[in-house]
Design a protein around this motif. Structure first.
Motif, PDB file in Angstrom:
ATOM      1  N   ASN A  10       3.386  -2.953  -2.854  1.00 16.57           N
ATOM      2  CA  ASN A  10       2.753  -4.069  -3.549  1.00 16.57           C
ATOM      3  C   ASN A  10       3.033  -4.035  -5.051  1.00 16.57           C
ATOM      4  O   ASN A  10       2.669  -4.948  -5.771  1.00 16.57           O
ATOM      5  N   GLN A  31       7.737  -4.662   4.846  1.00 17.27           N
ATOM      6  CA  GLN A  31       6.484  -4.184   4.274  1.00 17.27           C
ATOM      7  C   GLN A  31       6.791  -3.483   2.947  1.00 17.27           C
ATOM      8  O   GLN A  31       6.745  -2.265   2.849  1.00 17.27           O
ATOM      9  N   ILE A  42       6.681 -10.464  -4.116  1.00 24.83           N
ATOM     10  CA  ILE A  42       5.651  -9.500  -3.720  1.00 24.83           C
ATOM     11  C   ILE A  42       4.302  -9.864  -4.332  1.00 24.83           C
ATOM     12  O   ILE A  42       3.262  -9.773  -3.682  1.00 24.83           O
ATOM     13  N   ARG A  47      -1.101  -2.987   1.073  1.00 24.26           N
ATOM     14  CA  ARG A  47       0.000  -3.397   1.951  1.00 24.26           C
ATOM     15  C   ARG A  47       0.245  -4.901   1.880  1.00 24.26           C
ATOM     16  O   ARG A  47      -0.672  -5.697   1.949  1.00 24.26           O
ATOM     17  N   VAL A  48       1.508  -5.256   1.720  1.00 28.34           N
ATOM     18  CA  VAL A  48       1.929  -6.633   1.897  1.00 28.34           C
ATOM     19  C   VAL A  48       2.985  -6.622   2.996  1.00 28.34           C
ATOM     20  O   VAL A  48       3.678  -5.636   3.203  1.00 28.34           O
ATOM     21  N   CYS A  49       3.071  -7.710   3.694  1.00 27.61           N
ATOM     22  CA  CYS A  49       3.940  -7.765   4.855  1.00 27.61           C
ATOM     23  C   CYS A  49       4.403  -9.208   5.039  1.00 27.61           C
ATOM     24  O   CYS A  49       3.612 -10.133   4.868  1.00 27.61           O
ATOM     25  N   PHE A  50       5.685  -9.391   5.378  1.00 28.52           N
ATOM     26  CA  PHE A  50       6.148 -10.743   5.680  1.00 28.52           C
ATOM     27  C   PHE A  50       7.340 -10.693   6.627  1.00 28.52           C
ATOM     28  O   PHE A  50       8.061  -9.709   6.685  1.00 28.52           O
ATOM     29  N   LEU A  81       2.558 -12.724  -2.337  1.00 23.63           N
ATOM     30  CA  LEU A  81       2.160 -12.507  -0.943  1.00 23.63           C
ATOM     31  C   LEU A  81       0.714 -12.022  -0.864  1.00 23.63           C
ATOM     32  O   LEU A  81       0.281 -11.218  -1.686  1.00 23.63           O
ATOM     33  N   PRO A  82      -0.026 -12.480   0.146  1.00 26.81           N
ATOM     34  CA  PRO A  82      -1.391 -11.970   0.326  1.00 26.81           C
ATOM     35  C   PRO A  82      -1.355 -10.556   0.894  1.00 26.81           C
ATOM     36  O   PRO A  82      -0.350 -10.135   1.473  1.00 26.81           O
ATOM     37  N   GLN A  83      -2.454  -9.821   0.727  1.00 30.03           N
ATOM     38  CA  GLN A  83      -2.520  -8.493   1.333  1.00 30.03           C
ATOM     39  C   GLN A  83      -2.486  -8.635   2.839  1.00 30.03           C
ATOM     40  O   GLN A  83      -2.904  -9.637   3.396  1.00 30.03           O
ATOM     41  N   SER A  84      -1.978  -7.614   3.481  1.00 31.72           N
ATOM     42  CA  SER A  84      -1.835  -7.632   4.927  1.00 31.72           C
ATOM     43  C   SER A  84      -2.967  -6.828   5.557  1.00 31.72           C
ATOM     44  O   SER A  84      -3.052  -5.618   5.381  1.00 31.72           O
ATOM     45  N   ARG A 134       1.767  -2.541  -7.498  1.00 30.60           N
ATOM     46  CA  ARG A 134       0.638  -2.506  -8.436  1.00 30.60           C
ATOM     47  C   ARG A 134       0.834  -1.463  -9.526  1.00 30.60           C
ATOM     48  O   ARG A 134       0.295  -1.583 -10.613  1.00 30.60           O
TER      49      ARG A 134
END
Length: 114
Positions: A70, A67, A17, A29-32, A20-23, A72
């Protein structure tokens, strides 16, 4: 995040997580996408996790778009603990703010509100 951690472990899930770049325009949000099969050529999941854990994700989530949070809040909690530790060690608010890259007012707020 919990579902991913069940498959590859908490540390690997946090590493994934965090890598991963922000979506889109939403910083939270991160998404893959987890492919149905890992290609023979290098893939983002393999680069981040290694072949074994990437395959575990494929087995568990093949063809899905995930999703996760993140996470944080984990980083923020650790930072706030460090701020309190630094204050207990006798560091000035200015030193703490510089050390954790926050404003003096924000450090004071964290110290006041716990």
């Amino acid at each position: 995040m919990a579902e991913i951690a069940e498959v590859i472990g908490r540390d690997q899930a946090l590493h994934l997580i965090g890598s991963l770049p922000q979506s889109g325009s939403r910083a939270w949000r991160v998404c893959f996408y987890v492919p149905k099969r890992l290609p023979a050529v290098d893939h983002q999941l393999v680069r981040i996790l290694g072949w074994e854990d990437a395959n575990k994700l494929v087995s568990a989530f093949a063809g899905m778009i995930l999703q996760p949070s993140n996470c944080r809040f984990i980083v923020r909690a650790a930072r706030n603990r460090r701020i309190r530790e630094m204050a207990e060690e006798g560091c000035s608010v200015k030193e703490i703010a510089h050390g954790v890259d926050l404003s003096i007012d924000r450090v004071r707020e964290i110290l006041t509100n716990g």
